[in-house]
Structure formats: C-alpha cells, structure tokens
Design an enzyme around this catalytic site. Structure first.
Site, mmCIF file in Angstrom:
data_model
loop_
_atom_site.group_PDB
_atom_site.id
_atom_site.type_symbol
_atom_site.label_atom_id
_atom_site.label_comp_id
_atom_site.label_asym_id
_atom_site.label_seq_id
_atom_site.Cartn_x
_atom_site.Cartn_y
_atom_site.Cartn_z
ATOM 1 C CG HIS B 48 -2.084 0.900 1.154
ATOM 2 N ND1 HIS B 48 -2.003 2.238 1.438
ATOM 3 C CD2 HIS B 48 -3.372 0.692 0.793
ATOM 4 C CE1 HIS B 48 -3.201 2.809 1.296
ATOM 5 N NE2 HIS B 48 -4.042 1.891 0.892
ATOM 6 C CB ILE B 54 -0.258 6.073 1.071
ATOM 7 C CG1 ILE B 54 0.415 7.014 0.064
ATOM 8 C CG2 ILE B 54 -1.435 6.779 1.752
ATOM 9 C CD1 ILE B 54 -0.459 7.410 -1.093
ATOM 10 N N GLY B 57 -6.012 4.548 5.050
ATOM 11 C CA GLY B 57 -7.060 5.272 5.778
ATOM 12 C C GLY B 57 -7.743 4.417 6.823
ATOM 13 C CB VAL B 58 -9.020 0.884 6.917
ATOM 14 C CG1 VAL B 58 -10.180 1.011 5.968
ATOM 15 C CG2 VAL B 58 -7.855 0.195 6.275
ATOM 16 C CD GLU B 62 -8.153 -1.190 14.694
ATOM 17 O OE1 GLU B 62 -9.259 -1.264 14.132
ATOM 18 O OE2 GLU B 62 -7.922 -1.651 15.827
#
Lengths: 86, 145
Positions: B48, B54, B57-58, B62
């Site tokens: 990723h 990067i 976003g998840v 979290e």
C-alpha cells in the site's frame, strides 16, 4: 422553532439512522417505538441522542433516556429543553 | 504521559495490530491524545503501495478506535477480561492529507456523549499540527460471561 419544524428535523435524522440499520421504511412512523417497532439498538439510540443535542444546541440528561422512544416523544423532550434554554 | 506498558494494560490489541505508541494527554471520561510513529518497516507499506508508501485510511480509523478503547477502558479502571469494547459505527470520516513513513500521527478523541457505557466520540488526527483525518465513532461496551 415550532413543534412541526422540530418533528420534521427529528423525523429526518431518525430516517437517516434507521436507513443505516436497514430498517424497513414503512415501520418509521411518528408513534413507532424505536426499539420494539424499528429494531434500533442502544448504539443507534446513543446516536439519536447525540445528534439531537448537536442539531438543537441543547443538552439532554441521561435521566430523559426513558422518554427517547419515538419521534413524537423525542419532539416533546427536545421542545422541553429548547424552552428551558430560551 | 502513559508508556507502551500502560497502553497494553488498557487495549487488548497486540503486534502487528497495536497502532498506538504513546499517550500524550488524557482526562478521564473526557479526552485522550495518542501518538503513533509511522515507519517504513511496517508490513502494510509493501502493498500500500509498492514504491508509494501511504498509511491506509482504514488504519487511521483503527488508530482512532484503539485510542477510544484506551479512553473508555482507562476511564473505567483498566481492561477487564470480560469486557469487550467494540466499534459500532463510523460516521462522516474525511481524509484530508496522505500519511506517509516518518510522520507522527497524533489523534485526539473527545467524548461527545455517553449513554450508559456506550459512547459517541469525536476523532481528529493530525500530522505536524495539520488535520489529516476527522470524524465520529460510536463505541459499545458489553460484558461477556
């Protein structure tokens, strides 16, 4: 804000939260019980309470929780705290 | 303010999924500010994305959820083996800027409302003082026997 406007705003936010929970749109009426008729859980009720406080700029104490059971009852509760505020 | 040992006493998450390094600020039942150092050594950057790391976003969500868990657990006297803190809803999360290796992710969780032990919280993550993500989370607490 009159009673109808308050009710419209609450109806809108309940519809939004209920849609997120896959509640059948037909079960959403002004008198329907959030838990028994619509199947909302405690997390959804927390969201209802938090969103109403934000939208109307009021603080609703936890003791009012037993009165947060339908769109009509929410309207009465919000009206009570709005009138206390002014 | 609280080190990693104290963090692990208040969240059940462990390697490779403990996404808090330090607690910077905390006020019982009100707010917590946590720090996570983002390192290129973390496994997710392999995919990723290859050549363009990067922080997902998840993972930021979290990180917000774990910070909320710390706030709720610490406020009620620490983790209890029978208590489960679960993320019930994620509302209106926006991501403003990408988070990359070398960044220090600083997340502040502020309680909007408690209902019983369930909580609605406001979450805001920053890097170098600039907001990178924000939104609202709903947390449930249940006792398992």
């Amino acid at each position: 804000m009159n009673q109808e406007e308050i009710k419209d705003t609450i109806r809108e936010l309940i519809t939004e939260i209920a849609e997120d929970m896959d509640v059948d749109e037909e079960s959403i009426t002004d008198d329907a019980s959030f838990v028994e008729d619509m199947g909302l859980d405690s997390m959804a009720l927390l969201e209802v309470l938090a969103t109403m406080e934000k939208k109307f700029g009021i603080s609703i104490p936890e003791s009012e929780f037993p009165n947060i059971t339908s769109i009509n009852k929410c309207t009465d509760t919000v009206q009570k705290y709005l009138s206390e505020k002014s | 303010m609280f080190n990693i040992k104290e963090i692990m006493e208040n969240v059940p998450h462990r390697y490779p999924f403990l996404l808090i390094d330090r607690i910077i600020d905390f006020k019982k039942d009100e707010y917590v500010t946590v720090l996570k150092n983002i390192s290129i050594n973390e496994a997710q950057f392999q995919g990723h994305f290859p050549g363009n790391p990067i922080f997902p976003g998840v993972y930021i969500i979290e990180n917000m959820a774990q910070a909320s868990c710390f706030l709720l657990a610490k406020s009620s006297g620490g983790l209890n083996q029978n208590t489960v803190y679960y993320l019930g809803k994620v509302n209106k999360i926006s991501f403003m800027k990408p988070v990359t290796p070398g960044d220090q992710l600083v997340t502040t969780i502020t309680v909007i409302k408690f209902l019983g032990r369930n909580a609605a919280v406001q979450a805001k993550s920053t890097v170098d003082g600039k907001t990178v993500a924000k939104g609202e989370l709903m947390f449930g607490v249940s006792e398992e026997s």
